[in-house]
Design a protein around this motif. Structure first.
Motif, PDB file in Angstrom:
ATOM      1  N   ILE A 204      73.604-113.886  -7.495  1.00 51.83           N
ATOM      2  CA  ILE A 204      72.875-114.620  -6.464  1.00 51.83           C
ATOM      3  C   ILE A 204      73.320-114.103  -5.104  1.00 51.83           C
ATOM      4  O   ILE A 204      74.516-114.113  -4.796  1.00 51.83           O
ATOM      5  CB  ILE A 204      73.157-116.130  -6.552  1.00 51.83           C
ATOM      6  CG1 ILE A 204      72.703-116.685  -7.913  1.00 51.83           C
ATOM      7  CG2 ILE A 204      72.465-116.883  -5.420  1.00 51.83           C
ATOM      8  CD1 ILE A 204      73.199-118.082  -8.182  1.00 51.83           C
ATOM      9  N   ILE A 205      72.382-113.621  -4.299  1.00 52.86           N
ATOM     10  CA  ILE A 205      72.692-113.202  -2.935  1.00 52.86           C
ATOM     11  C   ILE A 205      71.856-114.050  -1.979  1.00 52.86           C
ATOM     12  O   ILE A 205      70.651-113.816  -1.821  1.00 52.86           O
ATOM     13  CB  ILE A 205      72.405-111.699  -2.710  1.00 52.86           C
ATOM     14  CG1 ILE A 205      73.258-110.845  -3.667  1.00 52.86           C
ATOM     15  CG2 ILE A 205      72.685-111.319  -1.261  1.00 52.86           C
ATOM     16  CD1 ILE A 205      73.067-109.350  -3.507  1.00 52.86           C
ATOM     17  N   PRO A 206      72.472-115.072  -1.371  1.00 54.31           N
ATOM     18  CA  PRO A 206      71.725-115.917  -0.441  1.00 54.31           C
ATOM     19  C   PRO A 206      71.296-115.128   0.797  1.00 54.31           C
ATOM     20  O   PRO A 206      72.009-114.239   1.266  1.00 54.31           O
ATOM     21  CB  PRO A 206      72.726-117.013  -0.068  1.00 54.31           C
ATOM     22  CG  PRO A 206      73.750-116.996  -1.158  1.00 54.31           C
ATOM     23  CD  PRO A 206      73.847-115.556  -1.579  1.00 54.31           C
ATOM     24  N   LEU A 300      66.246-109.144   8.437  1.00 54.75           N
ATOM     25  CA  LEU A 300      66.760-108.369   7.301  1.00 54.75           C
ATOM     26  C   LEU A 300      66.858-106.896   7.682  1.00 54.75           C
ATOM     27  O   LEU A 300      65.867-106.281   8.069  1.00 54.75           O
ATOM     28  CB  LEU A 300      65.831-108.537   6.087  1.00 54.75           C
ATOM     29  CG  LEU A 300      66.206-107.734   4.833  1.00 54.75           C
ATOM     30  CD1 LEU A 300      67.565-108.146   4.288  1.00 54.75           C
ATOM     31  CD2 LEU A 300      65.115-107.892   3.766  1.00 54.75           C
ATOM     32  N   GLU A 301      68.041-106.346   7.562  1.00 56.72           N
ATOM     33  CA  GLU A 301      68.257-104.938   7.908  1.00 56.72           C
ATOM     34  C   GLU A 301      68.036-104.024   6.706  1.00 56.72           C
ATOM     35  O   GLU A 301      67.512-102.922   6.830  1.00 56.72           O
ATOM     36  CB  GLU A 301      69.674-104.757   8.447  1.00 56.72           C
ATOM     37  CG  GLU A 301      69.925-103.402   9.070  1.00 56.72           C
ATOM     38  CD  GLU A 301      71.261-103.352   9.790  1.00 56.72           C
ATOM     39  OE1 GLU A 301      72.138-102.591   9.361  1.00 56.72           O
ATOM     40  OE2 GLU A 301      71.423-104.086  10.779  1.00 56.72           O
ATOM     41  N   THR A 302      68.438-104.471   5.528  1.00 57.85           N
ATOM     42  CA  THR A 302      68.322-103.654   4.320  1.00 57.85           C
ATOM     43  C   THR A 302      66.868-103.474   3.919  1.00 57.85           C
ATOM     44  O   THR A 302      66.043-104.376   4.096  1.00 57.85           O
ATOM     45  CB  THR A 302      69.100-104.321   3.162  1.00 57.85           C
ATOM     46  OG1 THR A 302      70.449-104.531   3.575  1.00 57.85           O
ATOM     47  CG2 THR A 302      69.089-103.468   1.906  1.00 57.85           C
ATOM     48  N   ASP A 303      66.544-102.319   3.369  1.00 60.77           N
ATOM     49  CA  ASP A 303      65.209-102.017   2.849  1.00 60.77           C
ATOM     50  C   ASP A 303      64.865-103.028   1.753  1.00 60.77           C
ATOM     51  O   ASP A 303      65.556-103.124   0.734  1.00 60.77           O
ATOM     52  CB  ASP A 303      65.212-100.581   2.289  1.00 60.77           C
ATOM     53  CG  ASP A 303      63.827-100.086   1.907  1.00 60.77           C
ATOM     54  OD1 ASP A 303      63.009-100.892   1.436  1.00 60.77           O
ATOM     55  OD2 ASP A 303      63.584 -98.873   2.071  1.00 60.77           O
ATOM     56  N   ARG A 315      70.522-104.679 -11.390  1.00 66.60           N
ATOM     57  CA  ARG A 315      71.714-104.164 -10.714  1.00 66.60           C
ATOM     58  C   ARG A 315      71.851-104.758  -9.307  1.00 66.60           C
ATOM     59  O   ARG A 315      72.374-104.118  -8.402  1.00 66.60           O
ATOM     60  CB  ARG A 315      71.681-102.632 -10.652  1.00 66.60           C
ATOM     61  CG  ARG A 315      70.418-102.027 -10.097  1.00 66.60           C
ATOM     62  CD  ARG A 315      70.467-100.504  -9.977  1.00 66.60           C
ATOM     63  NE  ARG A 315      69.222 -99.991  -9.441  1.00 66.60           N
ATOM     64  CZ  ARG A 315      68.910 -99.972  -8.153  1.00 66.60           C
ATOM     65  NH1 ARG A 315      69.765-100.442  -7.252  1.00 66.60           N
ATOM     66  NH2 ARG A 315      67.754 -99.488  -7.739  1.00 66.60           N
ATOM     67  N   LEU A 316      71.405-105.997  -9.154  1.00 67.89           N
ATOM     68  CA  LEU A 316      71.509-106.649  -7.854  1.00 67.89           C
ATOM     69  C   LEU A 316      72.968-106.758  -7.405  1.00 67.89           C
ATOM     70  O   LEU A 316      73.271-106.686  -6.215  1.00 67.89           O
ATOM     71  CB  LEU A 316      70.865-108.046  -7.895  1.00 67.89           C
ATOM     72  CG  LEU A 316      70.892-108.849  -6.588  1.00 67.89           C
ATOM     73  CD1 LEU A 316      70.154-108.126  -5.474  1.00 67.89           C
ATOM     74  CD2 LEU A 316      70.306-110.245  -6.799  1.00 67.89           C
ATOM     75  N   VAL A 321      73.263-106.166   0.855  1.00 69.49           N
ATOM     76  CA  VAL A 321      72.196-106.771   1.662  1.00 69.49           C
ATOM     77  C   VAL A 321      72.771-107.074   3.047  1.00 69.49           C
ATOM     78  O   VAL A 321      73.690-107.878   3.189  1.00 69.49           O
ATOM     79  CB  VAL A 321      71.642-108.050   1.010  1.00 69.49           C
ATOM     80  CG1 VAL A 321      70.582-108.687   1.907  1.00 69.49           C
ATOM     81  CG2 VAL A 321      71.060-107.749  -0.367  1.00 69.49           C
ATOM     82  N   LYS A 322      72.221-106.405   4.063  1.00 76.31           N
ATOM     83  CA  LYS A 322      72.721-106.552   5.432  1.00 76.31           C
ATOM     84  C   LYS A 322      71.696-107.271   6.318  1.00 76.31           C
ATOM     85  O   LYS A 322      70.486-107.137   6.116  1.00 76.31           O
ATOM     86  CB  LYS A 322      73.022-105.175   6.039  1.00 76.31           C
ATOM     87  CG  LYS A 322      74.216-104.458   5.427  1.00 76.31           C
ATOM     88  CD  LYS A 322      74.472-103.154   6.179  1.00 76.31           C
ATOM     89  CE  LYS A 322      75.704-102.445   5.669  1.00 76.31           C
ATOM     90  NZ  LYS A 322      75.952-101.178   6.424  1.00 76.31           N
ATOM     91  N   TRP A 323      72.226-107.982   7.307  1.00 83.60           N
ATOM     92  CA  TRP A 323      71.387-108.732   8.245  1.00 83.60           C
ATOM     93  C   TRP A 323      71.677-108.298   9.668  1.00 83.60           C
ATOM     94  O   TRP A 323      72.808-107.939  10.001  1.00 83.60           O
ATOM     95  CB  TRP A 323      71.636-110.234   8.094  1.00 83.60           C
ATOM     96  CG  TRP A 323      71.314-110.706   6.713  1.00 83.60           C
ATOM     97  CD1 TRP A 323      72.175-110.792   5.658  1.00 83.60           C
ATOM     98  CD2 TRP A 323      70.035-111.072   6.219  1.00 83.60           C
ATOM     99  NE1 TRP A 323      71.498-111.206   4.536  1.00 83.60           N
ATOM    100  CE2 TRP A 323      70.190-111.392   4.840  1.00 83.60           C
ATOM    101  CE3 TRP A 323      68.767-111.168   6.793  1.00 83.60           C
ATOM    102  CZ2 TRP A 323      69.122-111.795   4.052  1.00 83.60           C
ATOM    103  CZ3 TRP A 323      67.701-111.575   6.006  1.00 83.60           C
ATOM    104  CH2 TRP A 323      67.888-111.887   4.647  1.00 83.60           C
ATOM    105  N   LYS A 324      70.654-108.338  10.497  1.00 82.81           N
ATOM    106  CA  LYS A 324      70.813-108.013  11.911  1.00 82.81           C
ATOM    107  C   LYS A 324      71.518-109.163  12.638  1.00 82.81           C
ATOM    108  O   LYS A 324      71.425-110.318  12.233  1.00 82.81           O
ATOM    109  CB  LYS A 324      69.439-107.783  12.566  1.00 82.81           C
ATOM    110  CG  LYS A 324      68.657-106.632  11.965  1.00 82.81           C
ATOM    111  CD  LYS A 324      67.250-106.596  12.534  1.00 82.81           C
ATOM    112  CE  LYS A 324      66.409-105.517  11.856  1.00 82.81           C
ATOM    113  NZ  LYS A 324      64.998-105.536  12.301  1.00 82.81           N
ATOM    114  N   ASP A 325      72.207-108.818  13.724  1.00 81.20           N
ATOM    115  CA  ASP A 325      72.760-109.853  14.586  1.00 81.20           C
ATOM    116  C   ASP A 325      71.610-110.518  15.348  1.00 81.20           C
ATOM    117  O   ASP A 325      70.510-109.970  15.449  1.00 81.20           O
ATOM    118  CB  ASP A 325      73.740-109.234  15.588  1.00 81.20           C
ATOM    119  CG  ASP A 325      74.988-108.688  14.906  1.00 81.20           C
ATOM    120  OD1 ASP A 325      75.365-109.223  13.843  1.00 81.20           O
ATOM    121  OD2 ASP A 325      75.570-107.719  15.435  1.00 81.20           O
ATOM    122  N   GLY A 326      71.874-111.687  15.882  1.00 83.66           N
ATOM    123  CA  GLY A 326      70.865-112.358  16.692  1.00 83.66           C
ATOM    124  C   GLY A 326      70.165-113.475  15.948  1.00 83.66           C
ATOM    125  O   GLY A 326      70.677-114.016  14.964  1.00 83.66           O
TER     126      GLY A 326
END
Length: 425
Positions: A204-206, A300-303, A315-316, A321-326
């Motif tokens: 699980i990736i919130p 959401l930064e990741t594709d 393979r999650l 999973v990266k997020w933008k600041d702001g």
């Protein structure tokens, strides 16, 4: 890669917008789409509920991936049907999607597996439902059991309203078959937050938190709608609270679903109330929320294609999973009369003005005589990003004020709860 997005609202516009950013995507189709989506994808005249029409198109066009936006095709089994034909499709199976399709089922699972939620009872007989209201009294929440486009929930602050809600849902049948049963819940005090999560098996990736604004009017007045705006992240949702929700709600729910033979894969949406006793579940949805998707995907930064691939290929756990600041704020511009009977065919002006950090996601639009016109209750989801909530608010309302159509209305207090909590102006 050819992608088909199913649906035609603001959520689907945001999905198309985000998917097109992937260098791996060569073509995006959307069924049925809308006027805004048509500017960045090929719109196909197939309704979201026409599962077999969508299947024929996907097979004939050689679609590599289908991403399902709305709940109806999911609860109708589009994922099972596509997978049976060997097609890659993103979303939960029919039996997993029932966590949204039946509020009674969701409540029963939460009760059985001790997942925190409001006290409730389910009724198929309106007279028994009314007896329950009279026994326990208001305030309470009366819900149509089935799908009602986000509108099948009536918050009753007095007994008279609660009794009338039972009649509206079960006797007048304003939500159709969704009103075959009602769920009556205790009224929870607190602040709402929406938590969407990518789910695959035990992984699980919130996503970053968000907060919807359901009522049509400022200061949460008037009837419920499909959502009048949202922002992300929600300051009420602290890192400590996020750990509690993952431990006590998200993980136990996914595990419970597996135990019930409803293995979950896709996006799980938890609508939560942050009460003095801790977070409690108001509802689960089996897909991206609308309008929460608009601000969440903006950050959401990741594709997104990479994330979906990781889920479909089991393979999650290895996918970052990266997020933008702001922060991001979405304001819904609605048609005159919404959420009741509303106007259609009104020309929308001001859409062509470029604005820094702003995307205008179309929800209920179409084209007529070369002009973009209104074609739904929620017409546009104007969405802005900024270094923080106040900057995003300033940007989004500047953009909203430059767009107009006859009868347009919108809330002027989106994200103000966040501003107060942050103690900024």
């Amino acid at each position: 890669m050819k992608i088909l997005v199913v649906g035609g609202g603001g959520r689907e516009h945001a999905l198309v917008w985000k998917l097109r950013q992937s260098p791996r995507v060569t073509q995006v189709y959307c069924a049925p789409g809308n006027a805004g989506i048509s500017q960045m994808a090929t719109c196909i005249n197939i309704q979201a509920g026409d599962v077999y029409g969508l299947l024929d198109f996907a097979k004939g066009e050689g679609i590599d991936l289908t991403v399902v936006g709305p709940e109806i095709p999911l609860t109708n089994g589009i994922v099972d049907i596509f997978e049976k034909e060997g097609l890659r499709v993103f979303g939960p199976s029919r039996v997993a999607a029932e966590i949204e399709g039946s509020k009674a089922l969701a409540k029963d699972i939460m009760d059985k597996y001790n997942i925190p939620t409001a006290r409730y009872a389910t009724f198929e007989n309106p007279e028994e439902a009314k007896e329950y209201v009279q026994k326990y009294g208001a305030p309470c929440v009366v819900k149509a059991d089935g799908l009602a486009a986000g509108k099948g929930v009536i918050v009753a602050m007095d007994d008279e309203t609660a009794l009338a809600a039972v009649d509206i849902i079960m006797a007048q049948r304003i939500f159709g078959q969704a009103g075959d049963r009602v769920v009556i819940e205790e009224f929870l005090q607190g602040e709402e937050v929406s938590v969407l999560a990518f789910v695959e098996g035990d992984t699980i990736i919130p996503m970053i938190s968000s907060q919807d604004h359901k009522r049509v009017g400022d200061n949460d007045t008037g009837p419920n709608t499909g959502g009048m705006g949202a922002y992300a992240p929600a300051p009420v949702y602290t890192e400590e609270l996020a750990k509690v929700v993952e431990r006590d709600i998200l993980r136990p729910t996914v595990k419970a679903m597996a135990s019930e033979g409803r293995n979950y894969r896709g996006v799980l949406y938890a609508g939560l109330m942050i009460t003095p006793q801790g977070p409690k579940v108001l509802e689960f949805n089996a897909r991206f929320g609308d309008p929460e998707t608009q601000p969440v995907l903006s950050l959401l930064e990741t594709d997104l294609v990479d994330i979906i691939d990781a889920i479909l290929e089991n393979r999650l756990a290895q996918q970052e999973v990266k997020w933008k600041d702001g922060a991001s704020v979405c304001v819904v511009m609605a048609a005159g009369g919404y959420p009741g009977k509303y106007l259609k065919g009104q020309e929308i002006k001001g859409l062509d003005q470029a604005r820094e950090g702003v995307e205008v996601f179309h929800a209920g639009t179409t084209t007529k005589d070369g002009k973009v016109v209104t074609d739904g209750g929620r017409v546009l989801g104007v969405t802005a990003i900024g270094k923080d909530i106040p900057e995003a608010i300033q940007r989004v309302y500047q953009a909203v004020e430059s767009i107009n159509f006859q009868g347009a209305h919108y809330r002027k207090d989106i994200a103000q709860r966040a501003v107060k909590r942050l103690g900024v102006e």
